[in-house]
Design an enzyme around this catalytic site. Structure first.
Site, PDB file in Angstrom:
ATOM      1  N   ASP A 162       0.811  -1.211   0.172  1.00  0.00           N
ATOM      2  CA  ASP A 162      -0.023   0.125   0.029  1.00  0.00           C
ATOM      3  C   ASP A 162       0.662   1.264   0.052  1.00  0.00           C
ATOM      4  O   ASP A 162       1.852   1.376   0.438  1.00  0.00           O
ATOM      5  CB  ASP A 162      -0.994   0.084   1.075  1.00  0.00           C
ATOM      6  CG  ASP A 162      -0.667  -0.021   2.548  1.00  0.00           C
ATOM      7  OD1 ASP A 162       0.615  -0.740   2.829  1.00  0.00           O
ATOM      8  OD2 ASP A 162      -0.735   0.528   3.375  1.00  0.00           O
ATOM      9  N   GLU A 212      -0.037  -1.022   5.845  1.00  0.00           N
ATOM     10  CA  GLU A 212       1.029  -0.505   6.823  1.00  0.00           C
ATOM     11  C   GLU A 212       0.941   1.012   6.935  1.00  0.00           C
ATOM     12  O   GLU A 212       1.381   1.727   7.873  1.00  0.00           O
ATOM     13  CB  GLU A 212       2.478  -0.769   6.191  1.00  0.00           C
ATOM     14  CG  GLU A 212       3.566  -0.867   7.010  1.00  0.00           C
ATOM     15  CD  GLU A 212       4.212   0.494   6.952  1.00  0.00           C
ATOM     16  OE1 GLU A 212       4.883   1.126   8.035  1.00  0.00           O
ATOM     17  OE2 GLU A 212       3.807   1.521   6.267  1.00  0.00           O
TER      18      GLU A 212
END
Length: 392
Positions: free
Chosen positions: A79, A144
């Site tokens: 991400d 994250e």
């Protein structure tokens, strides 16, 4: 290199080619946008056992090849943070662009280049050492950059529940500061946040004797908290810090004494302190000032530390052989998913590209560092799992 096209560069670099494919995917947290599919297909072809761990909107990938120890794990995230104002980018943040020897795209430095380098390093190592001792694993998440509540921590919980532990883990966060290869993160401080609400009595500002101003009541305690030396740190960590992030009080008008003040604060703490000890110390200070208060605590990460040993030493050797630099071991910066992995892994470090452009407009990574990064990871595998008489 300045006149090289991206197409030419991709043909010359397997790592760059995979990085470009990952960077084209708009994987803003928590959307993986198919990045895990690309990586899983490559790993499956190498004989990895693939597991998908999806929690709510978050995709997690656990892959392992081998059943023996030691287990070397590459960990990271697919991400990225939002790109921000598109008009302020020099090129589309999700259309990788090569310009002046740099690859521009959201996630180029943080951390899709590392993800790609993990894969190609593993492919090259296995091409030479298909019967290596031990195991290789991958742990990737799409959570994250966000709350991090359904990402790596969930996979760690699942592995821990079935007794699956790791020996060495390299997290691909962008750790290099001034030049590629100058820094390895061998630990991170813990993060403990609190929301303190000090109660008073609301009243007309012209009649303070009929009210109790919670801001005035809290001020001496805040001053003491700000001046307190919580610990002295140690050889790996600086002293613990306490900082206020927000203060809220009042009704928005100028003639009302507020009935409560809310103070949000954060500890960044070393292994010289514990979360429990810090919470007790705060309560003791507040109690000594006779305040009527309540606190909500949030421990988002405990500190972790990997002292010099097998992983730090072997990775440092790999970096030196590729770059000529001897990396500094550092514990500075914010938190990372290493804080979760440390619960099941005895040695965890972070190493990756330059971090000067991360989360910024026009994020980029130097083209020459792309294959250097893969070479470092490959050498690390060789040193941790290969024979001493066969080097990369």
């Amino acid at each position: 290199m300045a006149n090289e096209t991206l197409e030419d560069a991709v043909l010359a670099s397997e790592t760059l080619a995979l990085a470009v494919e990952l960077l084209k995917r708009r994987s803003v947290t928590p959307d993986d946008a198919g990045c895990h599919d690309l990586i899983a297909a490559r790993l499956q072809a190498l004989g990895f056992h693939i597991e998908r761990h999806r929690h709510n909107d978050v995709d997690n990938l656990w892959a392992r090849r081998g059943t023996a120890s030691p287990v070397v794990c590459f960990a990271g995230h697919t991400d990225v943070v939002p790109p921000g104002p598109l008009e302020q980018w020099l090129s589309d943040p999700f259309e990788p662009t090569l310009r002046d020897g740099k690859l521009y795209a959201r996630g180029a430095a943080d951390m899709k280049t590392s993800d790609a380098a993990f894969v190609t390093a593993t492919e090259r190592f296995l091409a030479r050492r298909p019967d290596h001792p031990g195991s290789i694993a991958f742990l990737l998440t799409s959570d994250e950059e966000g709350p991090a509540t359904d990402g790596t921590v969930r996979v760690v919980e699942a592995l821990k529940a079935r007794g699956e532990l790791l020996d060495y883990c390299i997290v691909g966060e962008p750790t290099s500061a001034a030049e590629f290869g100058d820094t390895i993160k061998n630990g991170r401080r813990g993060s403990l946040s609190g929301t303190l609400r000090v109660k008073g009595v609301q009243g007309h500002i012209a009649y303070p004797h009929l009210a109790k101003n919670p801001i005035h009541l809290a001020a001496p305690a805040i001053a003491e908290l700000a001046e307190t030396m919580w610990d002295e740190g140690n050889s790996y960590f600086p002293p613990t810090t306490w900082q206020i992030s927000n203060i809220h009080a009042g009704t928005g008008v100028t003639n009302v004494i507020p009935g409560m003040v809310e103070i949000q604060f954060n500890f960044r703490f070393s292994t010289a302190s514990t979360a429990e000890g810090l919470m007790d110390a705060v309560n003791e200070i507040l109690d000594s000032h006779g305040l009527d208060y309540e606190i909500d605590w949030n421990l988002s990460g405990k500190p972790f530390l990997t002292p010099r040993g097998a992983l730090c030493d072997r990775l440092s050797e790999a970096v030196h052989e590729v770059t000529g630099l001897t990396p500094e071991l550092s514990t500075t910066g914010g938190t990372s998913d290493g804080r979760f992995i440390a619960d099941i892994c005895r040695e965890v470090v972070e190493f990756g590209p330059l971090n000067m452009s991360i989360h910024k407009l026009n994020e980029h990574v130097a083209l020459e560092n792309v294959e250097q990064l893969a070479a470092v990871y490959e050498k690390a595998l060789e040193k941790l799992l290969g024979e001493s008489d066969e080097r990369v």
